[in-house]
Scaffold this active site. Structure first.
Site, PDB file in Angstrom:
ATOM      1  N   CYS A  85       0.839  -1.201   0.000  1.00  0.00           N
ATOM      2  CA  CYS A  85       0.000   0.000   0.000  1.00  0.00           C
ATOM      3  C   CYS A  85       0.878   1.257   0.000  1.00  0.00           C
ATOM      4  O   CYS A  85       1.620   1.476  -0.951  1.00  0.00           O
ATOM      5  CB  CYS A  85      -0.994  -0.036   1.158  1.00  0.00           C
ATOM      6  N   HIS A 190      -3.799  -4.939  -0.767  1.00  0.00           N
ATOM      7  CA  HIS A 190      -3.376  -5.530   0.504  1.00  0.00           C
ATOM      8  C   HIS A 190      -3.390  -7.058   0.395  1.00  0.00           C
ATOM      9  O   HIS A 190      -4.457  -7.662   0.536  1.00  0.00           O
ATOM     10  CB  HIS A 190      -4.324  -5.096   1.625  1.00  0.00           C
ATOM     11  N   GLU A 192      -2.442  -9.101   2.543  1.00  0.00           N
ATOM     12  CA  GLU A 192      -2.805  -9.644   3.853  1.00  0.00           C
ATOM     13  C   GLU A 192      -4.315  -9.625   4.087  1.00  0.00           C
ATOM     14  O   GLU A 192      -4.812 -10.236   5.037  1.00  0.00           O
ATOM     15  CB  GLU A 192      -2.075  -8.873   4.968  1.00  0.00           C
TER      16      GLU A 192
END
Length: 208
Positions: A85, A190, A192
Site C-alpha cells: 500500500c 493488501h 494480507e
C-alpha cells in the site's frame, strides 16, 4: 532465513503481521521491529504503510537512521524488499497527498490522486477488484490473471518507467497496483486482506 516487518508506527499493521506469521511458521524467522541492526541483518524486509504518504514518510524519518538503513539494504546490498500500500507508494520520488513530500526515490515517479472523473468514481477506491498481470513477477508465481485483490486507497503510484509495472487494476483508468524492479517489489492492494491468493503472494515473496 530472517524476514523483518518494519514497524515504524504507521498505523495498524496487525493483519500484515498475522498473515506473514501464518505463511512463515516453521520455515523462516519473522521479526517485527524498528531495530536498525535487526533490519540491517535481515535477508528480506517488508515495508507496510497505512494512512497518508506524508504521515508514513514522516514516521519513517522520525526514527533516526531508518531511511539510511533501508537505502543501504535496497540500493547497496540489493536484498529483497516488499512494500504494501503506502509502503509501495513511498518508493516514488515525490508524493502529493496533503502536501508535496519527498519519497524514498527508489523507483522514479510520483504519487498522485486517482482521477475520479469529476466524482464518477468514489474515492477512496475500496474493496475487491481484479488485477491484470502485465509481466512475469516473482510474487505472481502460480497466481492467475484477473484474480481479485483487496484495495483501500485514493492515491496511485505513477512510475516514469512503465517496464517496472507488473500489474494494473481498472478504476477510472489503469491504476498501477504492483511493481517489480530487481529486488524492489510492491503492491498497492493488501495481500494480507486478500484471502488465499494474498497469502500465496506473501509466500512467493518469502520464497524468493
Amino acid at each position: 532465513m530472517n524476514v523483518t516487518i518494519v514497524d515504524y508506527n504507521s498505523g495498524n499493521i496487525s493483519s500484515v503481521i498475522n498473515s506473514f506469521t501464518e505463511v512463515a511458521k516453521g520455515t523462516v524467522n519473522l521479526e517485527v521491529t524498528s531495530d536498525l541492526n535487526k533490519i540491517k541483518s535481515s535477508d528480506k524486509v517488508v515495508l507496510p504503510g497505512q494512512g497518508s504518504f506524508k504521515s508514513c514518510i514522516d514516521a519513517l524519518n522520525s526514527i533516526n537512521g531508518l531511511t539510511d538503513i533501508l537505502n543501504e539494504f535496497v540500493i547497496n546490498k540489493k536484498k529483497p524488499l516488499f512494500g504494501i500500500c503506502v509502503g509501495l507508494q513511498m518508493f516514488a520520488d515525490v508524493g502529493y497527498e496533503e502536501t508535496e513530500t519527498k519519497g524514498l526515490g527508489w523507483i522514479p515517479g510520483k504519487v498522485s490522486k486517482i482521477d475520479n472523473k469529476n466524482g464518477e468514481y468514489k474515492l477512496p477506491h475500496i474493496g475487491w477488484n481484479q488485477i491484470n498481470i502485465v509481466k512475469d513477477s516473482k510474487i505472481f508465481k502460480d497466481v492467475e490473471n484477473n484474480s481479485h485483490m483487496y484495495f483501500v486507497h485514493s492515491y496511485e503510484f505513477i512510475p516514469e518507467d512503465k517496464d517496472v509495472i507488473s500489474a494494473t487494476t481498472d478504476y477510472s483508468s489503469k491504476v498501477v497496483c504492483s511493481v517489480e524492479k530487481d529486488n524492489i517489489l510492491g503492491t498497492q492492494f493488501h495481500p494480507e486482506k486478500s484471502d488465499k491468493i494474498g497469502l500465496k503472494i506473501i509466500k512467493n515473496f518469502i520464497n524468493i
